[in-house]
Design an enzyme around this catalytic site. Structure first.
Site, PDB file in Angstrom:
ATOM      1  N   HIS A 269      44.699   6.591 -20.664  1.00  0.00           N
ATOM      2  CA  HIS A 269      45.784   5.630 -20.494  1.00  0.00           C
ATOM      3  C   HIS A 269      45.815   4.985 -19.114  1.00  0.00           C
ATOM      4  O   HIS A 269      47.093   4.690 -18.481  1.00  0.00           O
ATOM      5  CB  HIS A 269      47.102   6.166 -21.000  1.00  0.00           C
ATOM      6  CG  HIS A 269      48.238   5.478 -21.622  1.00  0.00           C
ATOM      7  ND1 HIS A 269      48.190   5.336 -23.074  1.00  0.00           N
ATOM      8  CD2 HIS A 269      48.789   4.564 -21.325  1.00  0.00           C
ATOM      9  CE1 HIS A 269      49.188   4.560 -23.284  1.00  0.00           C
ATOM     10  NE2 HIS A 269      49.624   4.028 -22.306  1.00  0.00           N
ATOM     11  N   GLY A 302      40.278   2.888 -15.395  1.00  0.00           N
ATOM     12  CA  GLY A 302      40.003   2.804 -13.915  1.00  0.00           C
ATOM     13  C   GLY A 302      38.647   1.822 -13.861  1.00  0.00           C
ATOM     14  O   GLY A 302      38.377   1.849 -12.601  1.00  0.00           O
TER      15      GLY A 302
HETATM   16  C1  LIG Z   1      51.530  -2.135 -17.801  1.00  0.00           C
HETATM   17  C2  LIG Z   1      50.640  -1.093 -18.814  1.00  0.00           C
HETATM   18  C3  LIG Z   1      51.031  -1.176 -19.968  1.00  0.00           C
HETATM   19  C4  LIG Z   1      50.234  -0.573 -21.077  1.00  0.00           C
HETATM   20  N1  LIG Z   1      50.708  -0.189 -22.340  1.00  0.00           N
HETATM   21  C5  LIG Z   1      49.924   0.108 -23.161  1.00  0.00           C
HETATM   22  C6  LIG Z   1      50.356   0.126 -24.538  1.00  0.00           C
HETATM   23  O1  LIG Z   1      51.313  -0.408 -24.889  1.00  0.00           O
HETATM   24  N2  LIG Z   1      49.664   0.860 -25.373  1.00  0.00           N
HETATM   25  C7  LIG Z   1      48.350   1.383 -25.114  1.00  0.00           C
HETATM   26  O2  LIG Z   1      47.612   2.097 -26.034  1.00  0.00           O
HETATM   27  N3  LIG Z   1      48.060   1.578 -23.872  1.00  0.00           N
HETATM   28  C8  LIG Z   1      48.778   0.995 -23.015  1.00  0.00           C
HETATM   29  N4  LIG Z   1      48.215   1.056 -21.560  1.00  0.00           N
HETATM   30  C9  LIG Z   1      47.030   1.695 -21.225  1.00  0.00           C
HETATM   31  C10 LIG Z   1      45.768   0.645 -21.333  1.00  0.00           C
HETATM   32  O3  LIG Z   1      45.677   0.185 -22.805  1.00  0.00           O
HETATM   33  C11 LIG Z   1      44.684   1.355 -20.997  1.00  0.00           C
HETATM   34  O4  LIG Z   1      44.435   2.467 -21.494  1.00  0.00           O
HETATM   35  C12 LIG Z   1      44.533   1.369 -19.400  1.00  0.00           C
HETATM   36  O5  LIG Z   1      45.484   0.472 -18.661  1.00  0.00           O
HETATM   37  C13 LIG Z   1      43.217   1.383 -18.926  1.00  0.00           C
HETATM   38  O6  LIG Z   1      43.370   1.809 -17.331  1.00  0.00           O
HETATM   39  P1  LIG Z   1      43.116   0.324 -16.368  1.00  0.00           P
HETATM   40  O7  LIG Z   1      44.729  -0.252 -16.204  1.00  0.00           O
HETATM   41  O8  LIG Z   1      42.999   1.434 -14.933  1.00  0.00           O
HETATM   42  O9  LIG Z   1      41.888  -0.589 -16.463  1.00  0.00           O
HETATM   43  C14 LIG Z   1      48.987   0.193 -20.637  1.00  0.00           C
HETATM   44  C15 LIG Z   1      48.481   0.091 -19.314  1.00  0.00           C
HETATM   45  C16 LIG Z   1      49.266  -0.544 -18.340  1.00  0.00           C
HETATM   46  C17 LIG Z   1      48.936  -0.643 -16.939  1.00  0.00           C
END
Ligand SMILES: Cc1cc2nc3c(=O)[nH]c(=O)nc-3n(C[C@H](O)[C@H](O)[C@H](O)COP(=O)(O)O)c2cc1C
Length: 370
Positions: A269, A302
């Protein structure tokens, strides 16, 4: 003096940091706990290397890769993120247009700031719906029906949020959805007028999927009641592709495969849940070994460059997703900023492919290159 052109993901982050209110920047950028998990995964990605190979004709390179039988024009898509319109008004639809242009999956969050029906239309079908189990689960299954009716063919069940992780940077600013504007937020917004004027005049972003009658969602409500029976029930009602996202344990992955899911997404996440979790990048190869060469395995968390994408594919991922850096690009330069970063990521991938001597990404994780 730095320019505002984006030449790397870090450029996007740096410009976004200047433009966004601290509350919004820290909501997007922040990770769980002391943010050691984010650092551990970054170190793992940095320590992985790609081998340069020479004198192979690499003039006919293609960045396409198929996912669920569809040819995406890039080996990376858009991870589901809630409340993207906090980065800039219209962010969800900028991402949807990008998905339409490159035939890549745009994963639409349960807590997106634009209704799921609108996003899939603008994405010209290139959208997957991400589901959070919540409360008693009644609303969750209604949302599944709604996604089906809107034409979604792929559902992602995110399972790594039994409770929302503690992210101190977010908590310090009193970030809440819908957000409350107290004294500190007022000062923060006043000091970032460019964002405040455009965002507040467009109307405060909200969790758009819950504006329809009969749909409610509390972002902080416990999601802890989901069980393997919940998954089985979902598998019964959802005949399309079912992805389970947020898996870091090999035993869990094997059990998911046995329960009939169509793909597993290794993810921490973006280090936002369990600070002490293992590096998700390091888990890819263990998952691939356990699940066998055929089973669809996706990865996010990441990734900051095209080289990172190739490392994940080399480790055994079939497909990858970017998260927060796409929001930073939008915050930095709107749709132009997003396109700039997309070109950067595409160029990085293509140039790195040339360096490592390959023209194509194969469908065989044991031999990822052609
Ligand atoms: C601001 C934000 C909101 C997110 N909201 C969700 C979400 O609603 N549902 C979900 O499955 N993952 C959510 N994520 C996780 C992303 O789907 C993903 O796993 C993650 O951003 C990947 O890592 P990275 O930002 O380092 O590329 C969220 C991430 C961020 C940064």
């Amino acid at each position: 003096m730095f320019s505002n052109t984006i030449h790397s993901a870090e450029d996007a982050r740096r410009i976004a940091k200047r433009r966004l209110p601290w509350m919004v920047f820290d909501y997007i950028d922040g990770s769980a706990g002391a943010e050691k998990g984010a650092a551990r995964n970054r170190a793992a990605l940095d320590n992985a290397t790609l081998s340069p190979r020479i004198l192979r004709d690499v003039s006919q390179r293609s960045l396409s890769k198929s996912v669920f039988g569809k040819l995406a024009q890039r080996p990376f898509g858009i991870a589901p993120m809630g409340m993207c319109n906090l980065a800039a008004p219209g962010a969800d639809l900028m991402l949807a247009r990008l998905a339409a242009k490159y035939d890549i999956p745009h994963c639409v969050s349960t807590v997106a700031s634009t209704p799921l029906e609108e996003i899939i239309e603008v994405a010209e079908g290139n959208a997957w719906f991400q589901l959070y189990f919540s409360g008693s689960g009644e609303g969750t299954f209604k949302l599944v029906e709604r996604a089906k009716a809107a034409g979604y063919e792929t559902l992602i069940l995110t399972v790594d949020v039994p409770e929302v992780g503690r992210r101190p940077r977010e908590l310090r600013h009193g970030f809440k959805m819908p957000f409350k504007i107290g004294v500190s937020q007022f000062i923060d917004f006043a000091l970032h007028p460019r964002w405040s004027l455009s965002t507040l005049s467009a109307g405060k972003p909200d969790m758009a999927n819950f504006k329809m009658e009969g749909f409610e969602f509390d972002r902080t409500e416990s999601r802890a009641k989901a069980t393997w029976e919940t998954l089985d029930k979902l598998r019964q009602v959802w005949r399309g592709n079912l992805v389970v996202k947020g898996v870091l344990d090999v035993e869990d992955a094997l059990q998911l495969k046995a329960h009939g899911v169509d793909a597993i997404q290794v993810s921490s996440h973006g280090a936002r849940q369990l600070d002490s979790a293992p590096s998700p990048f390091k888990m890819i190869s263990h998952m691939r070994t356990a699940l066998g060469p055929e089973f669809p395995l996706f990865y996010d968390s990441g990734l900051r460059s095209g080289e990172d994408v190739l490392k994940a594919i080399e480790a055994g991922a079939d497909y990858t997703f970017f998260g927060r850096i796409l929001q930073f690009a939008i915050a930095a330069g709107g749709e132009t900023g997003l396109e700039q970063l997309w070109d950067v990521l595409s160029d990085e991938t293509s140039i790195a492919m040339a360096q490592i001597g390959i023209n194509r990404l194969s469908e065989n994780p044991k031999a990822p290159y052609v």
